[in-house]
Scaffold this motif. Structure first.
Motif, PDB file in Angstrom:
ATOM      1  N   HIS A  37       1.012  -1.162   0.004  1.00  0.00           N
ATOM      2  CA  HIS A  37      -0.021   0.038   0.100  1.00  0.00           C
ATOM      3  C   HIS A  37       0.862   1.120  -0.064  1.00  0.00           C
ATOM      4  O   HIS A  37       0.530   2.119  -0.834  1.00  0.00           O
ATOM      5  CB  HIS A  37      -0.862  -0.007   1.179  1.00  0.00           C
ATOM      6  CG  HIS A  37      -2.309  -0.740   1.142  1.00  0.00           C
ATOM      7  ND1 HIS A  37      -2.836  -0.673   0.152  1.00  0.00           N
ATOM      8  CD2 HIS A  37      -2.825  -2.035   1.825  1.00  0.00           C
ATOM      9  CE1 HIS A  37      -4.177  -1.409   0.281  1.00  0.00           C
ATOM     10  NE2 HIS A  37      -3.951  -2.221   1.189  1.00  0.00           N
ATOM     11  N   GLU A  51      -2.491  -0.647  -8.889  1.00  0.00           N
ATOM     12  CA  GLU A  51      -3.423  -1.558  -8.538  1.00  0.00           C
ATOM     13  C   GLU A  51      -3.128  -3.002  -8.406  1.00  0.00           C
ATOM     14  O   GLU A  51      -3.662  -3.593  -7.528  1.00  0.00           O
ATOM     15  CB  GLU A  51      -4.449  -1.690 -10.205  1.00  0.00           C
ATOM     16  CG  GLU A  51      -5.654  -2.548 -10.069  1.00  0.00           C
ATOM     17  CD  GLU A  51      -6.420  -2.728 -11.384  1.00  0.00           C
ATOM     18  OE1 GLU A  51      -7.455  -3.346 -11.306  1.00  0.00           O
ATOM     19  OE2 GLU A  51      -6.037  -1.849 -12.145  1.00  0.00           O
ATOM     20  N   THR A  52      -2.062  -3.518  -8.824  1.00  0.00           N
ATOM     21  CA  THR A  52      -1.506  -4.880  -8.530  1.00  0.00           C
ATOM     22  C   THR A  52      -1.012  -4.759  -7.328  1.00  0.00           C
ATOM     23  O   THR A  52      -1.476  -5.573  -6.303  1.00  0.00           O
ATOM     24  CB  THR A  52      -0.400  -5.205  -9.815  1.00  0.00           C
ATOM     25  OG1 THR A  52      -0.669  -5.204 -10.966  1.00  0.00           O
ATOM     26  CG2 THR A  52       0.230  -6.373  -8.977  1.00  0.00           C
ATOM     27  N   SER A  54      -1.792  -2.842  -4.535  1.00  0.00           N
ATOM     28  CA  SER A  54      -3.032  -2.516  -3.598  1.00  0.00           C
ATOM     29  C   SER A  54      -4.022  -4.023  -3.557  1.00  0.00           C
ATOM     30  O   SER A  54      -4.457  -4.122  -2.580  1.00  0.00           O
ATOM     31  CB  SER A  54      -3.845  -1.312  -4.221  1.00  0.00           C
ATOM     32  OG  SER A  54      -3.247  -0.198  -4.164  1.00  0.00           O
ATOM     33  N   THR A  55      -4.089  -4.617  -4.635  1.00  0.00           N
ATOM     34  CA  THR A  55      -4.964  -5.703  -4.663  1.00  0.00           C
ATOM     35  C   THR A  55      -4.240  -6.705  -3.819  1.00  0.00           C
ATOM     36  O   THR A  55      -4.784  -7.494  -2.973  1.00  0.00           O
ATOM     37  CB  THR A  55      -5.003  -6.459  -6.068  1.00  0.00           C
ATOM     38  OG1 THR A  55      -5.745  -5.522  -7.025  1.00  0.00           O
ATOM     39  CG2 THR A  55      -5.773  -7.660  -5.992  1.00  0.00           C
ATOM     40  N   GLY A  58      -4.570  -6.000  -0.133  1.00  0.00           N
ATOM     41  CA  GLY A  58      -5.955  -6.108   0.287  1.00  0.00           C
ATOM     42  C   GLY A  58      -6.117  -7.309   0.699  1.00  0.00           C
ATOM     43  O   GLY A  58      -6.834  -7.830   1.653  1.00  0.00           O
ATOM     44  N   VAL A  59      -5.974  -8.215  -0.512  1.00  0.00           N
ATOM     45  CA  VAL A  59      -6.283  -9.719  -0.275  1.00  0.00           C
ATOM     46  C   VAL A  59      -5.574 -10.381   0.666  1.00  0.00           C
ATOM     47  O   VAL A  59      -6.281 -11.076   1.674  1.00  0.00           O
ATOM     48  CB  VAL A  59      -6.321 -10.428  -1.576  1.00  0.00           C
ATOM     49  CG1 VAL A  59      -6.672 -11.910  -1.646  1.00  0.00           C
ATOM     50  CG2 VAL A  59      -7.125  -9.692  -2.655  1.00  0.00           C
ATOM     51  N   ASP A 307      -4.079  -9.549 -15.007  1.00  0.00           N
ATOM     52  CA  ASP A 307      -4.904 -10.025 -13.973  1.00  0.00           C
ATOM     53  C   ASP A 307      -4.837 -11.503 -13.553  1.00  0.00           C
ATOM     54  O   ASP A 307      -4.892 -12.003 -12.236  1.00  0.00           O
ATOM     55  CB  ASP A 307      -6.366  -9.531 -14.300  1.00  0.00           C
ATOM     56  CG  ASP A 307      -6.716  -8.211 -14.365  1.00  0.00           C
ATOM     57  OD1 ASP A 307      -5.956  -7.498 -13.722  1.00  0.00           O
ATOM     58  OD2 ASP A 307      -7.561  -7.815 -14.985  1.00  0.00           O
ATOM     59  N   ASN A 310      -1.663 -11.944 -11.624  1.00  0.00           N
ATOM     60  CA  ASN A 310      -1.867 -11.469 -10.312  1.00  0.00           C
ATOM     61  C   ASN A 310      -2.586 -12.274  -9.454  1.00  0.00           C
ATOM     62  O   ASN A 310      -2.105 -12.481  -8.193  1.00  0.00           O
ATOM     63  CB  ASN A 310      -2.597 -10.136 -10.326  1.00  0.00           C
ATOM     64  CG  ASN A 310      -1.903  -8.768 -10.848  1.00  0.00           C
ATOM     65  OD1 ASN A 310      -0.663  -8.983 -10.870  1.00  0.00           O
ATOM     66  ND2 ASN A 310      -2.363  -7.664 -11.385  1.00  0.00           N
TER      67      ASN A 310
END
Length: 440
Positions: A37, A51-52, A54-55, A58-59, A307, A310
């Motif tokens: 982050h 985006e990669t 942060s994903t 988060g996950v 995606d 990822n």
């Protein structure tokens, strides 16, 4: 009571080593992924890379928080149960339940804080290694530099300390109520949470059929459903173990001792079943669903998208975290529980049991725990894997066979059997008379 807690830590540092290890690894994992982050929010980071990152944060952060709580909770539960005599002595000396809770929670918070602070250095190195992994696979631009900032630091410390405080409070609250003879009502909240997790898990799994085979979020409801089902089974581990014990056709001295001991200690051994069920369920569902996804992409002839890469990276990392934490939880719980039974082993030997029979009893206990945990964990994994496979490929089961599942079972069995047998063998080196004289 805080001063008493500090003296307790100084006098018994080995007792808190397992809690320190769990807190250290948990804080390290949380900081590593939450540093993504910080990295994503740095200047000059392109939107795709952000985006990669942060994903991933988060996950895995949600998984990590759950596993940290379970790891610390299982360790502290065993620790508190082994201090029953100490808690009784404090009660007889005039300490109130509230004062005992403050002492145990204070100890846990101090140990967790030390573990979190020690994890900062390894977390910085781990975050850089994780960023390099994303860059090597082409998911993050090479120009992005790793950043370890306040999100990683504060989240790691806060989550670890709060998990330790909450787990310690629940463990000592249960212990003090049980010692006071008021333990019957305590199962209501646990029963509510377990059945709630099972219902929500079942609904999440069933919602998989509402998606099409090309939806990017197809794996999410099946995976989260399996996790919730595994958590529900884990919370019901005491009842599940008792149900299994009622149907075991074991015979012989070791078998008789194992069944009798398991029935008497079902509540204590639930701390071993929890990580077994969670590990088997989450690893089975995640690895098989990822294998189905990879086969479907290969069959289509279309190169993997960013995606898809990822998702594969996240799944493999999540399974790695599950394996590490589950093994730590298993080893901590089994080592502490088996070591604490040294006096019990001495009493059995004085009653006529041979060291071989006692060791056989421990082996049968471990085998029963492994089979029970693998069975219900596999059931949770299948509940998510089958709907995903049906929607994604129109088949009921994946084409990969039993290879992945056998590997998962081998890891679970090795961690359980090796730890319990090695620890029991060391405990049996103490002469029976000397073991009985030890203070429990």
């Amino acid at each position: 009571m805080l001063a008493l807690a500090m003296r307790s830590i100084r006098q018994r540092p080995g007792r808190f080593a397992a809690t320190l290890l769990s807190a250290f690894l948990g804080a390290a994992i949380i900081m590593i992924f939450n540093s993504m982050h910080d990295t994503a929010g740095a200047k000059g980071v392109d939107s795709a890379s952000a985006e990669t990152l942060s994903t991933a944060a988060g996950v895995v952060g949600s998984y990590g928080t759950l596993l940290v709580f379970f790891a610390v909770a299982s360790t502290l539960t065993v620790n508190v149960r082994q201090r029953a005599a100490e808690i009784d002595l404090l009660r007889c000396s005039g300490a109130t339940p509230a004062q005992i809770k403050r002492m145990v929670v204070g100890e846990s918070v101090v140990v967790a804080l030390v573990g979190a602070l020690l994890a900062i250095g390894p977390a910085i190195l781990g975050g850089q290694a994780l960023l390099n992994l994303f860059q090597d696979s082409g998911q993050v631009a090479e120009s992005v530099d790793h950043s370890f900032g306040p999100i990683a630091l504060y989240s790691g410390i806060d989550i670890t300390v709060l998990a330790a405080a909450g787990a310690a409070f629940l463990a000592v609250r249960r212990a003090t109520r049980e010692r006071a003879g008021a333990g019957q009502p305590r199962g209501k909240a646990r029963k509510f949470l377990s059945y709630g997790a099972l219902v929500l898990g079942g609904l999440s799994v069933c919602s998989t059929f509402a998606f099409s085979s090309t939806d990017e979020a197809l794996m999410a409801p099946a995976a989260y459903g399996s996790i919730l089902l595994a958590v529900g089974f884990a919370l019901l581990s005491t009842r599940l173990l008792k149900a299994v014990l009622g149907r075991l056709p074991l015979s012989g001295p070791s078998g008789y001792l194992a069944v009798r001991t398991l029935r008497e200690r079902a509540a204590q051994l639930s701390g071993v079943l929890m990580p077994l069920i969670l590990f088997t369920g989450m690893a089975t569902a995640t690895l098989y669903m990822q294998a189905v996804e990879n086969d479907a992409i290969d069959a289509s002839g279309v190169p993997k998208s960013i995606d898809a890469k990822n998702l594969e990276t996240l799944n493999l990392v999540v399974v790695g975290i599950i394996v590490v934490f589950s093994c730590i939880m298993l080893i901590n719980s089994l080592y502490a529980a088996t070591t604490y039974r040294r006096r019990e082993f001495g009493q059995q030997r004085l009653a006529g049991a041979t060291p071989g029979q006692v060791l056989g009893m421990v082996g049968i206990e471990s085998l029963v725990l492994t089979v029970t945990g693998v069975f219900f964990g596999t059931a949770a994994g299948l509940a998510g894997m089958v709907p995903f496979t049906i929607v994604r490929t129109d088949s009921v089961l994946p084409d990969r066979g039993l290879g992945i599942w056998l590997g998962i079972v081998a890891v679970a069995a090795a961690a359980t059997l090796v730890t319990s047998l090695v620890t029991a063998r060391r405990a049996l080196r103490t002469p029976a008379v000397g073991a009985v004289e030890l203070v429990a």
